[in-house]
Write an enzyme that holds these catalytic residues in place. Structure first.
Site, PDB file in Angstrom:
ATOM      1  N   SER A 161       0.800  -1.212  -0.001  1.00  0.00           N
ATOM      2  CA  SER A 161       0.028  -0.021   0.109  1.00  0.00           C
ATOM      3  C   SER A 161       1.027   1.320  -0.338  1.00  0.00           C
ATOM      4  O   SER A 161       1.674   1.410  -0.923  1.00  0.00           O
ATOM      5  CB  SER A 161      -0.912  -0.074   1.012  1.00  0.00           C
ATOM      6  OG  SER A 161      -1.985   0.883   1.121  1.00  0.00           O
ATOM      7  N   ASP A 202      -6.010  -4.779  -1.405  1.00  0.00           N
ATOM      8  CA  ASP A 202      -5.018  -4.136  -0.460  1.00  0.00           C
ATOM      9  C   ASP A 202      -4.005  -5.499  -0.070  1.00  0.00           C
ATOM     10  O   ASP A 202      -4.683  -6.484   0.568  1.00  0.00           O
ATOM     11  CB  ASP A 202      -5.686  -3.343   0.689  1.00  0.00           C
ATOM     12  CG  ASP A 202      -4.403  -2.629   1.373  1.00  0.00           C
ATOM     13  OD1 ASP A 202      -3.518  -3.228   2.004  1.00  0.00           O
ATOM     14  OD2 ASP A 202      -4.594  -1.496   1.277  1.00  0.00           O
TER      15      ASP A 202
END
Length: 342
Positions: free
Chosen positions: A47, A191
């Site tokens: 991320s 994610d």
């Protein structure tokens, strides 16, 4: 053998994700690059950690440490400019979630991003595509590992240099309550934090440096046990999101202990495990107590505060432990991850 390059200790980095809180990592990296004590061999990021990794790799490839620092600053400045002011202005103080984002998160309880954002607009895409040159990144000498989670299997997907693209970065940062899954080669990705935040094993498997520095946005040890409903939910969410990382570090701690117990009879794997040295720069305790919604706060002064906290933490670590890179581990894995084991 591989601990030094041109007199500098060689270091690999593992960078956690955490949305806007990744500006703390910006500060850490800025201070490390400014000090110039180490050569960076590999970076694993998830991320926001992946975004920071791209900026460092491209900057070092194009112009060295100073250029890498400029790339980091440019990325986070564009993040600060990416959303309307009403979405980024904090409510009350710089440490509270902005009122606009509070409304967005409330809506996600009832509507999916396929309903709220049918055109799949993501301001991060424009930033990535305008700032990062993936041809440069793919041929960078720094070994890169970007984590994403397969939305249909839960398996970890690691994108390495040759596979990196804007979609790979967006996949690593795709929060499923806010963005539609990112499709790559027919697979849907969310994610990377669900599967690895960040992945540490590729630094062990593919890098020759024995030193790994963890830059952590979630504390290894929390303070008091939460008692209010909101604090309990916050703690549970943070523990859940970092459970894969904690499991991986427990495994490393266990393997190192087993390698140490092997005595004189050991092979290449045992020797490699015994030579591994871990280090960590952790966030300021106040960061762990922030409302999780502040991970979407791109208010410029808030990001600057996080950067300054990161620089301060890096300076403290450099003064206390920086000279021990290449010599010994400054993180006791057994005490942190095996203390409660039988």
């Amino acid at each position: 053998m591989f601990g030094r390059s041109h007199g500098k200790p060689v270091l690999s980095l593992a960078l956690q994700g955490g949305g806007a809180h990744g500006a703390f990592t910006w500060g850490v990296l800025d201070a490390l690059l400014e000090a110039g004590h180490y050569r960076i061999e590999g970076i694993s990021g998830t991320s926001a950690g992946a975004m920071n990794a791209m900026a460092v790799a491209q900057g070092l490839t194009m112009g060295g440490p100073d250029y890498a620092r400029e790339m980091l600053a440019a990325f986070w400045q564009r993040v600060a400019d990416s959303l309307p002011k009403e979405m980024t202005q904090p409510l009350g103080t710089d440490l509270n979630a902005p009122v606009g984002m509070q409304m967005v998160f409330h809506l996600t309880r009832w509507f999916s991003p396929y309903q709220l954002n049918p055109l799949d607009y993501n301001p991060l895409r424009k930033i990535i595509e305008s700032l990062f040159d993936f041809e440069i990144i793919r041929r960078a000498q720094i070994k890169l590992f970007v984590a994403a989670t397969n939305a249909n299997t839960g398996h970890l997907k690691l994108f390495q240099n040759a596979e990196l693209s804007a979609d790979a970065l967006l996949a690593s940062a795709c929060l499923p309550s806010l963005q539609q899954a990112v499709m790559i080669d027919g697979e849907a990705y969310w994610d990377g934090g669900y599967a690895a935040n960040p992945a540490v094993f590729p630094l062990f498997k593919f890098c020759e440096s024995d030193d790994i520095l963890l830059v952590l946005l979630a504390p290894l040890v929390y303070g008091e046990t939460p008692r209010t409903a909101s604090d309990i939910q916050r703690r549970a969410m943070m523990l859940g999101f970092n459970s894969a990382f904690l499991r991986e570090m427990r495994l490393f701690a266990l393997l190192q202990e087993m390698a140490q117990d092997a005595g004189l009879i050991h092979g290449q794997l045992e020797r490699q495990l015994r030579s591994m040295r871990f280090h960590a720069i952790q966030t300021h305790p106040a960061l762990a107590e922030l409302d999780p919604n502040t991970q979407a706060t791109t208010h410029g002064p808030f990001l600057t505060w996080l950067r300054d906290e990161g620089r301060s933490a890096a300076h403290a670590w450099l003064q206390a432990h920086g000279h021990e890179v290449g010599r010994r581990s400054t993180l006791d894995l057994k005490d942190l991850f095996l203390k409660e084991w039988p």
